[in-house]
Design a protein around this motif. Structure first.
Motif, PDB file in Angstrom:
ATOM      1  N   THR A   9       0.799  -1.221   0.000  1.00 20.01           N
ATOM      2  CA  THR A   9       0.000   0.000   0.000  1.00 20.01           C
ATOM      3  C   THR A   9       0.832   1.271   0.000  1.00 20.01           C
ATOM      4  OG1 THR A   9      -0.231  -0.339   2.398  1.00 20.01           O
ATOM      5  CG2 THR A   9      -2.078  -1.013   0.999  1.00 20.01           C
ATOM      6  N   ASN A  10       2.152   1.150   0.091  1.00 17.00           N
ATOM      7  CA  ASN A  10       3.020   2.320   0.026  1.00 17.00           C
ATOM      8  C   ASN A  10       4.440   1.831  -0.238  1.00 17.00           C
ATOM      9  OD1 ASN A  10       3.898   4.945   0.101  1.00 17.00           O
ATOM     10  ND2 ASN A  10       3.361   5.327   2.245  1.00 17.00           N
TER      11      ASN A  10
ATOM     12  N   GLN B 169       8.014   1.686   2.643  1.00 17.95           N
ATOM     13  CA  GLN B 169       7.297   0.486   2.210  1.00 17.95           C
ATOM     14  C   GLN B 169       6.288   0.101   3.280  1.00 17.95           C
ATOM     15  OE1 GLN B 169       9.768  -2.898   1.324  1.00 17.95           O
ATOM     16  NE2 GLN B 169       8.037  -4.243   0.868  1.00 17.95           N
ATOM     17  N   GLN B 170       5.090  -0.214   2.827  1.00 13.17           N
ATOM     18  CA  GLN B 170       4.014  -0.550   3.763  1.00 13.17           C
ATOM     19  C   GLN B 170       3.152  -1.646   3.134  1.00 13.17           C
ATOM     20  OE1 GLN B 170       0.986   2.577   4.923  1.00 13.17           O
ATOM     21  NE2 GLN B 170       2.296   2.599   6.736  1.00 13.17           N
TER      22      GLN B 170
ATOM     23  N   THR C  93      -0.358  -3.993   3.825  1.00 15.22           N
ATOM     24  CA  THR C  93      -1.576  -4.102   4.631  1.00 15.22           C
ATOM     25  C   THR C  93      -2.178  -5.490   4.468  1.00 15.22           C
ATOM     26  OG1 THR C  93      -2.019  -1.738   4.409  1.00 15.22           O
ATOM     27  CG2 THR C  93      -3.866  -3.151   5.058  1.00 15.22           C
TER      28      THR C  93
ATOM     29  N   VAL D 115      11.466  -4.514   9.490  1.00 13.98           N
ATOM     30  CA  VAL D 115      10.153  -3.970   9.838  1.00 13.98           C
ATOM     31  C   VAL D 115      10.289  -2.960  10.980  1.00 13.98           C
ATOM     32  CG1 VAL D 115       7.878  -4.545  10.785  1.00 13.98           C
ATOM     33  CG2 VAL D 115       8.914  -5.994   9.014  1.00 13.98           C
TER      34      VAL D 115
ATOM     35  N   THR E  26       7.381  -1.133  12.267  1.00 16.16           N
ATOM     36  CA  THR E  26       6.199  -1.269  13.123  1.00 16.16           C
ATOM     37  C   THR E  26       5.186  -2.191  12.471  1.00 16.16           C
ATOM     38  OG1 THR E  26       5.066   0.621  12.098  1.00 16.16           O
ATOM     39  CG2 THR E  26       6.436   1.077  14.053  1.00 16.16           C
TER      40      THR E  26
ATOM     41  N   VAL F 236      -1.144  -3.416   9.620  1.00  8.09           N
ATOM     42  CA  VAL F 236      -0.402  -2.540   8.712  1.00  8.09           C
ATOM     43  C   VAL F 236       1.074  -2.631   9.101  1.00  8.09           C
ATOM     44  CG1 VAL F 236      -0.085  -0.213   7.840  1.00  8.09           C
ATOM     45  CG2 VAL F 236      -2.387  -1.014   8.481  1.00  8.09           C
TER      46      VAL F 236
ATOM     47  N   THR G 203       4.856  -1.559   8.467  1.00  2.07           N
ATOM     48  CA  THR G 203       5.682  -0.507   7.897  1.00  2.07           C
ATOM     49  C   THR G 203       7.149  -0.903   8.023  1.00  2.07           C
ATOM     50  OG1 THR G 203       4.049   1.160   8.514  1.00  2.07           O
ATOM     51  CG2 THR G 203       6.254   1.941   7.975  1.00  2.07           C
TER      52      THR G 203
ATOM     53  N   TRP H  86       8.482  -9.352   0.322  1.00  2.00           N
ATOM     54  CA  TRP H  86       7.452  -9.140   1.333  1.00  2.00           C
ATOM     55  C   TRP H  86       6.295 -10.112   1.185  1.00  2.00           C
ATOM     56  CZ3 TRP H  86       2.657  -7.817  -0.604  1.00  2.00           C
ATOM     57  CH2 TRP H  86       2.627  -7.311  -1.908  1.00  2.00           C
TER      58      TRP H  86
END
Length: 567
Positions: free
Chosen positions: A123-124, A128-129, A131, A176, A178, A189, A191, A199
């Motif tokens: 999602t980002n 990098q994120q 979900t 990672v 969080t 989520v 992050t 991932w």
């Protein structure tokens, strides 16, 4: 990710998985048409393009039944995230028990595993994120729901921050920053502090999601699953175990929210691999991995049995011991010895008649047929090997080289299996040709990793790695060297430069660039004499003709709800 395996059957990512091969002598008896003997139809040369499981509509499969399988040892630790449990055979048993975020097809293409997740998305990218949205029906076998807290707990345990967790692999969780609750308890989520290319494999392939009751603290992580399995979440549950009888029984999960399995039970019996084909013939087992042409012939000539064949995802290799004080501590010495090993000869001796074109595996990272596979090996060149040994000061004295009064004799450790011994005998002959002695040191399967490999009680060691659709995730586990966190680098070999290259590779989110970097890593691993790939498994499975949706899957995931017996 790679799982290890001491044998050659039913498992490195680091690849640890296991099944021995039965073949005596330096050439497998009756292994090819070239010598006038009969061969079995060969396999396709490419992994990642085929799967042979007798695909069948569930409507044609009868309800009930017990699928009888074999395993070589009783699990030392049911926690496959731990160093003691990082074994392919254990991972195989747990696949119908534990959640994974993606399934794969024969080409390694991914699909979200909707039994457990309704969505998994990047999602980002800055930062990098990812979900994770968890299926609202998903629950552990003790009745507790699967939530974001399970994901957070596993991420923390595998981060490597707390060295009391005896982890097998970080799988990118060391990157990672969080894991936070999303819109509700069913969303996590994640992050990242640093980019992580694999991932999608953090809860997939050889890496399952475990409940927070297992991953929350070091004591639970290291020891709570030594004697029994904890909460699971799959179409099957662990019904019973009997260490004395060597019996493990999986049964339908009465609280399973997905499609009801066709099978009532799956039973694993602990048997030495040499007894597998006989047990299949005697109707004591339903399916076994095959290792030799003679085993394949036996199955083919037995009424009611068939052979399913697709190139396997397990691969044999040699690990060198480069620890300080080891006779192979010098990288140039390891490289010279590796050039004197005839890997094509090993492939021909062990696989002729089992595959169409026996050939060595020439990559530490990718399997043949996987996107990205390239030949990065140094080649077979005994003349160059001999010269390099001379240049290093290892001079011939009679039949064996010496330096500073020390004979160049190495101890090759392996599981006590005829094929491993056969391979060692070939290597022994190869090395004798350049004045290097090799002592064949066989060990029992029980305690092979915990008592022999992990402590580094070898000069060279042979075992099996199991690959999956996430090959980059194992690079830090096996080929990076961190003295305080060995993970799967049992040879204790590496360099800061290689560590940096691995870091660049697993940080690259562009798949094409990541593949190029991974091949640079592979070449560097060959050049430091870390280890030597031998052969990719043939993937032959002998089983009853009326078994459907099971056999030789290649890289594909099994759907355990559809496996069963034809009506």
């Amino acid at each position: 990710m790679r799982i290890r395996s001491n044998l050659g059957g039913p498992r490195p990512r680091a690849a640890r998985l296991a099944v021995p091969i039965v073949a005596f002598g330096l050439v497998v008896a009756g292994c090819g048409a070239a010598d006038g003997t009969e061969s079995v139809e060969g396999l396709s040369d490419a992994l990642g393009t085929s799967s042979d499981i007798n695909p069948t509509n569930p409507d044609r499969i009868r309800e009930g039944g017990n699928l009888r399988l074999a395993t070589t040892t009783f699990p030392a630790n049911w926690n496959t995230l731990s160093n003691d449990g990082n074994d392919g055979e254990i991972a195989d048993m747990e696949r119908p028990l534990m959640p994974r975020s993606f399934t794969t097809d024969a080409a390694g293409q991914l699909s979200i595993n909707t039994d457990y997740f309704t969505d998994v998305q990047l999602t980002n990218t800055n930062p990098q994120q990812v979900t994770y949205t968890i299926n609202p029906k998903a629950m552990w076998s003790d009745g507790t729901p699967i939530t974001w807290a399970d994901i957070r707990s596993q991420a923390a345990a595998l981060s490597g921050a707390d060295k009391r967790f005896l982890i097998a692999i970080t799988s990118g969780f060391d990157r990672v920053a969080t894991v936070e609750r999303g819109v509700d308890d069913r969303q996590a989520v994640m992050t990242f502090r640093d980019h992580y290319a694999e991932w999608r494999g953090q809860f997939s392939g050889n890496m399952a999601l475990f409940p927070k009751s297992v991953t929350a603290d070091p004591e639970a992580f290291n020891h709570s699953l030594v004697d029994h399995m904890g909460p699971t979440a799959g179409p099957f549950v662990l019904q019973s175990t009997d260490r004395t009888q060597g019996r493990i029984v999986l049964a339908r999960n009465p609280n399973w929210w997905g499609t009801t399995p066709k099978l009532d039970t799956i039973t694993y019996s602990v048997l030495d691999h040499t007894a597998w084909v006989g047990a299949l013939q005697n109707n004591e087992l339903d399916a076994v991995r095959l290792a030799t042409i003679d085993e394949a012939k036996t199955v083919r000539n037995t009424s009611g049995l068939v052979i399913r064949r697709a190139p396997g995802n397990r691969w044999r290799h040699i690990t060198f011991n480069g620890a300080t004080g080891s006779i192979l501590a010098e990288p140039k010495l390891r490289v010279a010895i590796s050039k004197a090993i005839d890997r094509q000869g090993i492939a021909t001796a062990t696989q002729n008649g089992l595959v169409e074109n026996p050939r060595p595996l020439n990559s530490h990272v990718f399997l043949q047929g996987q996107e990205g596979y390239r030949d990065n090996s140094l080649g077979y060149d005994p003349a160059a090997a001999a010269k390099e040994l001379d240049d290093l000061g290892w001079k011939l004295n009679g039949d064996t080289r010496e330096k500073d009064g020390r004979k160049l004799v190495i101890r090759d450790v392996m599981y006590n299996d005829p094929t491993w011994v056969q391979i060692a005998q070939i290597i022994q002959q190869n090395l004798a040709g350049i004045g290097v002695g090799l002592v064949i040191d066989t060990k029992p399967g029980a305690g092979y990793f915990t008592d022999v490999i992990q402590p580094g009680d070898f000069d060279t060691a042979q075992f099996i790695f199991s690959g999956d659709a996430f090959p980059l995730s194992s690079l830090p586990q096996i080929y990076a060297y961190n003295p305080d966190d060995l993970q799967g680098n049992y040879g204790r070999i590496g360099s800061p430069a290689l560590n940096a290259l691995i870091d660049r590779t697993i940080s690259e989110l562009d798949p094409a660039k990541a593949i190029d970097l991974a091949n640079q890593v592979d070449r560097a691993v060959f050049e430091e004499g870390h280890s030597l790939p031998l052969t990719q498994s043939e993937g032959n499975v002998g089983l009853r003709a009326d078994i459907a949706n099971y056999g030789s899957p290649g890289l594909a995931s099994y759907d355990y709800t559809t496996i069963g017996f034809l009506k």
